[in-house]
Design an enzyme around this catalytic site. Structure first.
Site, PDB file in Angstrom:
ATOM      1  N   GLU A 168       0.810  -1.217   0.000  1.00 38.66           N
ATOM      2  CA  GLU A 168       0.000   0.000   0.000  1.00 38.66           C
ATOM      3  C   GLU A 168       0.849   1.275   0.000  1.00 38.66           C
ATOM      4  OE1 GLU A 168      -3.045  -0.049   3.028  1.00 38.66           O
ATOM      5  OE2 GLU A 168      -4.006  -1.801   2.174  1.00 38.66           O
ATOM      6  N   GLU A 367      -4.998  -8.882   0.711  1.00 35.16           N
ATOM      7  CA  GLU A 367      -5.679  -8.570   1.988  1.00 35.16           C
ATOM      8  C   GLU A 367      -7.149  -8.360   1.708  1.00 35.16           C
ATOM      9  OE1 GLU A 367      -4.363  -5.297   4.503  1.00 35.16           O
ATOM     10  OE2 GLU A 367      -2.278  -5.727   3.998  1.00 35.16           O
TER      11      GLU A 367
HETATM   12  C1  NOJ Z   1      -4.047  -2.520   5.289  1.00 36.02           C
HETATM   13  C2  NOJ Z   1      -2.642  -2.528   5.803  1.00 36.02           C
HETATM   14  O1  NOJ Z   1      -1.793  -3.172   4.908  1.00 36.02           O
HETATM   15  C3  NOJ Z   1      -2.502  -3.108   7.194  1.00 36.02           C
HETATM   16  O2  NOJ Z   1      -1.272  -2.724   7.691  1.00 36.02           O
HETATM   17  C4  NOJ Z   1      -3.656  -2.685   8.069  1.00 36.02           C
HETATM   18  O3  NOJ Z   1      -3.487  -3.061   9.397  1.00 36.02           O
HETATM   19  C5  NOJ Z   1      -4.945  -3.230   7.477  1.00 36.02           C
HETATM   20  N1  NOJ Z   1      -5.124  -2.613   6.192  1.00 36.02           N
HETATM   21  C6  NOJ Z   1      -6.188  -3.006   8.325  1.00 36.02           C
HETATM   22  O4  NOJ Z   1      -6.487  -1.660   8.472  1.00 36.02           O
END
Ligand code: NOJ
Length: 464
Positions: A168, A367
Site C-alpha cells: 500500500e 488482503e
Molecule cells: C491494510 C494494511 O496493509 C494493514 O497494515 C492494516 O493493518 C490493514 N489494512 C487493516 O487496516
C-alpha cells in the site's frame, strides 16, 4: 466434491501480516528504531489504549507455534514483511545477524510446514535513521532502500520465491504527507507527490536488481496495492470527472507505473497545472518503463465514492481534494467499527479492470477482512469468538472473486487480513481482524469460528 464455488488448482489460501504489526520485540536483538517505535516513544497518547509497537503479537518469540497454528487453520501461504530497521539498524547498512537468524528461521519453519512464504520489503515502516535523511522525500533514501532490497534477495532469495517491494505505497503520502494520521504528519500535497514518486522509483529499481540475480530465475516480484474501485455519485458529467480524478491520484498513480511502466498523461497534466510535479531524473522514465511487476497483490476492503465539490476548497498548499468530495452512498452497508463501506461487488470490478486495462496480469487478493471492535462480546462458553459476521463477509467477497475468475481473471490466491489479531498502527488492538484471537494479557491464541471455516474452504479448494 461438487462445489458451487470451486477455485483454480493450486490456489493460495492464506493470510497476511507485517513485521511491525506482529513481531513485537521492538527493542531487542539489535533492532533499530522505525518511525513507529520513535513516534510511540514521544507520543504514546496517540495510540489506542497507549499500546505501542513493542507490545505486538509476539511473533518474534512465538513464530514456531504460530506457524503450527497456520497449518491448523489450513493456510498454504503466508505474507509478512521484513523490518528494514531490524535488518539494518543504522545508516551503515550493515546487516544485523540476529535479524538474519530470525528471518531465516521463520522462512525455514514455514517451508518445512508446507506454507509458502511471501515476503514484503516495506510496510509503512521507515527506519528512523532514514527518516532523518528525509524519508521518501529523499533520493538518497531510495538508494538505501535498494541496498536493503538487494541484501534481502541475497540473504533469503534462495528460499523466498515471491517478493513484493511495497505494501500500500499510497498510505505513506496519503496519511503522512496529506493527512496527519501517520508520522511525519506533514500536510503538503507537493511533498506527498514526491514521496509517492520515490516509492515507485524505488520499487522499479528493486525489481530491476532482483531480475539480475540468479535467485530470480524461479522467483517473481510484485507490489501490493490497495485498489479501491472509485464510483461517481451518479452519471452527472461533473461527478464522473471528480471520480476519475480521485482514481488517478489514489489508484492509477501506483497501478499504471507498476504494471504498464508509465504514469497516466491526465495525472501528469493535473500535477503540472498545480506546480506539483515531483523532481525526477530523465533516466527514471526508462527505469520505470522497463521494470514493471511480475504480479500484483491487491488489498481490498472498501470502495471510494466521489462527487464534484459542492463548494470550493480554500487551501494554501496543493491537495487532490480540490477536485472532489467523498460521497457516502445512502444505500451502503457499513462496517460501523471502521466506518468503511462493505461492497463485495468491488472485487469483481477490480478483476474486470485488471483484465481490460492491465493485460490480465496475474494477481492475488493479498488482503481482505473485517475489523471489529469489542469482539470479546462474541466469545462463547468454550472461549471461542463466534465471528459468523466474518464468515459471511469472506464468503461474499469470495463469491465475487469467483465470478471474476470465471470471467477470466488471472487470480491465484486469497489472503485474509489477518492471521492472529495484530497491532493496527494508531488503532493498536481496537479492531480485531484475525482468524485467531489474541488475549493481550496472556498472549493466548484461540482459533475463531472463521478460522475453522477457512480450514474447510482451503481443504476443499472452495465452498457451497
Ligand atoms: C491494510 C494494511 O496493509 C494493514 O497494515 C492494516 O493493518 C490493514 N489494512 C487493516 O487496516
Amino acid at each position: 466434491m461438487k462445489l458451487n464455488y470451486k477455485f483454480p488448482e493450486n490456489f493460495l489460501w492464506g493470510a497476511a501480516s507485517s513485521g511491525p504489526q506482529s513481531e513485537g520485540a521492538a527493542n531487542i536483538d539489535g533492532k533499530g528504531e522505525s518511525i513507529w517505535d520513535y513516534w510511540y516513544s514521544t507520543n504514546p497518547e496517540l495510540f489506542f489504549n497507549e499500546v505501542g509497537p513493542s507490545d505486538t503479537s509476539t511473533f518474534y518469540k512465538n513464530y514456531k507455534e504460530d506457524i503450527k497454528l497456520m497449518k491448523k487453520v489450513g493456510l498454504n501461504s503466508f505474507r509478512t514483511s521484513i523490518q528494514w530497521s531490524r535488518l539494518m539498524p543504522d545508516k551503515t547498512s550493515k546487516v544485523n545477524f540476529e535479524a538474519v537468524k530470525f528471518y531465516n528461521n521463520v522462512i525455514d519453519e514455514m517451508l518445512s510446514n508446507g506454507i509458502l512464504p511471501i515476503m514484503n520489503l516495506h510496510h509503512f515502516d521507515m527506519p528512523m535513521w532514514a527518516q532523518k535523511l528525509g524519508g521518501w522525500e529523499s533520493r538518497e533514501v531510495v538508494n538505501y532502500y535498494v541496498q536493503y532490497a538487494k541484501a534481502c534477495f541475497r540473504l533469503f532469495g534462495d528460499r523466498v520465491k515471491f517478493w513484493t517491494t511495497f505494501n500500500e505505497p499510497v498510505v505513506t503520502p496519503e496519511m503522512g504527507y496529506l493527512g496527519d494520521w501517520h508520522y511525519p504528519c506533514i500536510v503538503d500535497g507537493k511533498r506527498a507527490v514526491q514521496v509517492a514518486y520515490h516509492e515507485i522509483l524505488a520499487s522499479a529499481i528493486a525489481i530491476s536488481e532482483y531480475h539480475k540475480m540468479d535467485c530470480s530465475k524461479d522467483g517473481s516480484i510484485g507490489i501490493i496495492l490497495n485498489l479501491m474501485p472509485t464510483y461517481p455519485k451518479d452519471y452527472e458529467k461533473e461527478n464522473v470527472k471528480a471520480a476519475n480524478i480521485q482514481d488517478l491520484f489514489y489508484n492509477r498513480a501506483f497501478l499504471d507505473p507498476s504494471v504498464l511502466g508509465e504514469y497516466p498523461q491526465e495525472l501528469i497534466d493535473l500535477l503540472k497545472e498545480n506546480g506539483a510535479l515531483p523532481k525526477y531524473e530523465q533516466k527514471d522514465i526508462e527505469t520505470i518503463k522497463k521494470n514493471t511487476v511480475d504480479f500484483l497483490g491487491v488489498n481490498y476492503y472498501c470502495p471510494r465514492r466521489a462527487q464534484a465539490r459542492t463548494e470550493k476548497l480554500d487551501v494554501d498548499v496543493f491537495t487532490p481534494e480540490i477536485y472532489f468530495e467523498n460521497y457516502v452512498w445512502p444505500m451502503a452497508k457499513m462496517n460501523k467499527y471502521r466506518g468503511w463501506e462493505i461492497y463485495e461487488e468491488g472485487v469483481y470490478d477490480i478483476c474486470d479492470n485488471i483484465m481490460k486495462n492491465y493485460g490480465n496480469i496475474p494477481f492475488f487478493i493479498s488482503e481482505n477482512g473485517m475489523g471489529v471492535e469489542g469482539e470479546e462480546r462474541f466469545i462463547n462458553e468454550k472461549g471461542q469468538v463466534e465471528d459468523l459476521y466474518r464468515i459471511d463477509f469472506v464468503k461474499d467477497h469470495l463469491k465475487s472473486l469467483h465470478k471474476g475468475i470465471e470471467a477470466g481473471a488471472n487470480c491465484f490466491g486469497y489472503h485474509m487480513w489477518t492471521f492472529i489479531d495484530n497491532w493496527s498502527w494508531r488503532n493498536a488492538y481496537k479492531n480485531r481482524y484475525g482468524f485467531v484471537s489474541l488475549d493481550l494479557k496472556t498472549q493466548k491464541r484461540t482459533i475463531k469460528k472463521s478460522g475453522e471455516w477457512f480450514k474447510k474452504v482451503s481443504k476443499n479448494n472452495g465452498f457451497n
